[in-house]
Design a protein around this motif. Structure first.
Motif, PDB file in Angstrom:
ATOM      1  N   HIS A   1      -6.808  -6.626   4.658  1.00  0.00           N
ATOM      2  CA  HIS A   1      -5.623  -6.066   4.002  1.00  0.00           C
ATOM      3  C   HIS A   1      -4.962  -7.021   3.009  1.00  0.00           C
ATOM      4  CE1 HIS A   1      -4.310  -8.458   7.394  1.00  0.00           C
ATOM      5  NE2 HIS A   1      -3.089  -8.488   6.919  1.00  0.00           N
TER       6      HIS A   1
ATOM      7  N   VAL B   1      -1.769  -6.811   0.277  1.00  0.00           N
ATOM      8  CA  VAL B   1      -0.514  -7.525   0.516  1.00  0.00           C
ATOM      9  C   VAL B   1      -0.189  -8.446  -0.655  1.00  0.00           C
ATOM     10  CG1 VAL B   1       0.631  -9.231   1.985  1.00  0.00           C
ATOM     11  CG2 VAL B   1      -0.752  -7.419   3.025  1.00  0.00           C
TER      12      VAL B   1
ATOM     13  N   GLN C   1       1.589  -7.426   8.129  1.00  0.00           N
ATOM     14  CA  GLN C   1       2.849  -7.266   7.408  1.00  0.00           C
ATOM     15  C   GLN C   1       3.955  -6.791   8.351  1.00  0.00           C
ATOM     16  OE1 GLN C   1       2.831  -8.939   4.507  1.00  0.00           O
ATOM     17  NE2 GLN C   1       3.672  -7.227   3.370  1.00  0.00           N
TER      18      GLN C   1
ATOM     19  N   TRP D   1       0.863  -3.147   6.160  1.00  0.00           N
ATOM     20  CA  TRP D   1      -0.578  -3.371   6.079  1.00  0.00           C
ATOM     21  C   TRP D   1      -1.035  -4.281   7.213  1.00  0.00           C
ATOM     22  CZ3 TRP D   1      -2.830  -0.060   3.115  1.00  0.00           C
ATOM     23  CH2 TRP D   1      -2.303   0.311   1.869  1.00  0.00           C
TER      24      TRP D   1
END
Length: 471
Positions: A57, A61, A203, A209
Motif C-alpha cells: 500500500h 500512501v 495508515q 490503506w
C-alpha cells in the motif's frame, strides 16, 4: 537509484525477516525453534513475499513509485485479486467515496511498483512432510474463534491458538493478554502472542490503506508455524454472512468483508501450495450466522464462552473496560445476548445502558446512512439485528430502544418471524470445512439447530412466561 521513489529492502536474519524502508527497520521474528524447522530453500521466496504483502500500500500512501530490491514474488497474484475485491468496502465507511475512484487509484498505483533482481529457482519438494492432526487457530476471543476452539476440542484435534498482536491496537492487546492468562489457567492451553511489527506501516489517518487484507497477511505470516507443527489445518472464524454482497450506486457488486468470504479463503489455500505444504485453510463456522454461532458457543461450550470479547477496542472507553460500550460491535453482541436470553454479565459486559436512546446510532436498524464499520455501514446485517431485537423483546428485555423497535419494526418482524428464524438459525454451505471434519461439525450444528428451534418456538408460544437468563 530512482529519485522520488520509495525503496524497499529485505534481509533474512537469524530468526526471521527484516524489512528496511527509509532507514527504518521492521522485524518479523519467529521463535528459534519454529524458524529452524522452516526449510532454508524457502527462506528467500518467503522473505520476498512477506515484504511485498506488508508494504503493497505504500505507493498509495506516499503517492510515489515503489521499488522493491528483490525479485517479483509469486504471491502477488493471490493478493492482488483479494485486494481488488476488498478495497471497495471503504465506501461503506466513507459515504463520499466511489468504488470507481478507489479502484482507479489502486489500479494506477500498481503501474508504479517495480521489482529489481532476477528470479531464482527454489524447491521445498525434497522436504518430507507428514501432517499431524493439529490446527492453527487465529484466536481473537471473539465468538467465532472461541466456538472454533470448542469444536476442535470436541473433535479431538490438537489446537495451537495464536493471537496476532497489532502494534497500533493498544487497548485490545492489553485486554486480551489478561484474558489469555486466565484462559491458560482454566484450560491449560497457552495462547501464543505473535507481534507484527510491520503493522506500524498501516495508515491511521485519512484513507486507511493497509488494513484491507490483514487476515490474508496473517495466513501468510504464519507459514513457518505450518512447518514446525506439521499442522493439517489453519482455521479462521469466518461465518456465513461473510459471503453476502450487494450492488452499489455505480453497479459494482461489493462484499464489505470480502477477504473473509469462501472465495477469498479458496484463494488463500494457494499459499501453502506455493510452499509445498498441504495445510488446509478454512473455517469451521462457515455454515452458520453470527447469532447462531453465539448460541452454540454459550450453550454447548459455556465455560469457553465466558472468555468472549468482541469489542472493537478503539475508543478511550476501552482502556479500562473489556467492552467499551460505545462501538457498533458492543451494541450488536449485546442485543444478540439479550435475544438468546444470555446474561451479558457472564462475558464481563456491565454496560447496562446499551438499550438507551443515546446508543441508537450504534445499531444498524436505527442508524440509516450514518457511518459504521464497512459491514455495519453496508446494511447487510439489518435483518439479523431485527430478529435479535424481536427475540430480546420476547425475552423481556427493557429499554428505550426496545420501545423504539416496537414502534417502528414490530409488525414487520412479526409477519416475517418464521422466515427470519429459519434464515439466521439455518445451516448453509461448508465448502471450506475439510472433508475429514465436515460430517461431525454439521452433525453438531444440526443438533444445536433443533435445540434452538425448540427454545425459540417454546418462547413464542408462551408469551406471558419469561425464562430466566442463562448466566
Amino acid at each position: 537509484m530512482v529519485k522520488n521513489a520509495v525503496h524497499i529492502f529485505r534481509k533474512i536474519i537469524k530468526n526471521g525477516i527484516e524489512i528496511r524502508i527509509k532507514n527504518k527497520k521492521y522485524l518479523t521474528i519467529y521463535p528459534s525453534y519454529v524458524w529452524e524447522k522452516f526449510p532454508k530453500s524457502l527462506h528467500k521466496i518467503f522473505a520476498d513475499s512477506l515484504t511485498y504483502i506488508a508494504t503493497w500500500h505504500l505507493s498509495l500512501v506516499e503517492k510515489k513509485p515503489v521499488i522493491y530490491h528483490f525479485p517479483h514474488p509469486p504471491i502477488e497474484s493471490v493478493f492482488f485479486k483479494i485486494l481488488a475485491y476488498s478495497l471497495p468496502m471503504n465506501i461503506f465507511e466513507n459515504k463520499n467515496l466511489k468504488t470507481s475512484e478507489i479502484l482507479k487509484e489502486f489500479y494506477n498505483a500498481f503501474f508504479q511498483i517495480n521489482f529489481k533482481g532476477l528470479n531464482y529457482s527454489y524447491s521445498g519438494k525434497k522436504v518430507k512432510r507428514v501432517l499431524k492432526n493439529k490446527a492453527l487457530l487465529l484466536f481473537s476471543f471473539g465468538k467465532e474463534s472461541l466456538l472454533t476452539y470448542g469444536l476442535l476440542d470436541e473433535l479431538g484435534v490438537d489446537i495451537i491458538p495464536i493471537f496476532i498482536r497489532e502494534p497500533q491496537s493498544y487497548f485490545e492487546n492489553a485486554h486480551k493478554k489478561r484474558l489469555a492468562n486466565r484462559f491458560y489457567e482454566k484450560f491449560d492451553n497457552e495462547i501464543l502472542f505473535f507481534p507484527l511489527s510491520f503493522g506500524k506501516l498501516r495508515q491511521t489517518t485519512g484513507f486507511f490503506w493497509g488494513w484491507d487484507v490483514i487476515l490474508s497477511q496473517y495466513a501468510f505470516v504464519l507459514l513457518p508455524f505450518y512447518f514446525y507443527h506439521q499442522a493439517r489445518y489453519l482455521f479462521f472464524g469466518n461465518e456465513q454472512s461473510c459471503n453476502f454482497y450487494l450492488k452499489d450506486k455505480e453497479g459494482y457488486f461489493i462484499n464489505p468483508v470480502f477477504e473473509q468470504s469462501v472465495l477469498a479463503m479458496q484463494h488463500l489455500s494457494d499459499i501453502p501450495k506455493l510452499f509445498f505444504i498441504n495445510t488446509h485453510i478454512g473455517s469451521l463456522v462457515e455454515p452458520i450466522h453470527e447469532i447462531f454461532a453465539l448460541y452454540i458457543l454459550h450453550h454447548r461450550y459455556p465455560e469457553i464462552g465466558r472468555f468472549q470479547m468482541s469489542c472493537f477496542s478503539e475508543e478511550k472507553e476501552a482502556k479500562k473496560k473489556r467492552w467499551c460500550g460505545v462501538c457498533e460491535k458492543c451494541a450488536r453482541i449485546y442485543i444478540f445476548l439479550k435475544a438468546l436470553n444470555i446474561s451479558p454479565e457472564r462475558v464481563g459486559f456491565y454496560n447496562n445502558d446499551m438499550l438507551s436512546l443515546k446508543k441508537k446510532n450504534l445499531y444498524v436498524i436505527f442508524n440509516g446512512d450514518s457511518d459504521l464499520s464497512s459491514y455495519g455501514g453496508s446494511g447487510l446485517g439489518k435483518d439479523e439485528q431485527l430478529l435479535a431485537f424481536y427475540l430480546a423483546y420476547k425475552n423481556g428485555a427493557k429499554g428505550e430502544l426496545i420501545e423504539l423497535f416496537k414502534k417502528e419494526y414490530f409488525k414487520e418482524v412479526e409477519k416475517r418471524q418464521k422466515e427470519l428464524i429459519n434464515t439466521y438459525f439455518g445451516v448453509y454451505s461448508s465448502y471450506t470445512i475439510p472433508s475429514s471434519l465436515r460430517s461431525r461439525v454439521l452433525s453438531i450444528f444440526r443438533k444445536e439447530q433443533n435445540n434452538v428451534f425448540h427454545s425459540i418456538f417454546t418462547l413464542l408460544s408462551n408469551r406471558h412466561q419469561r425464562p430466566k437468563p442463562h448466566r
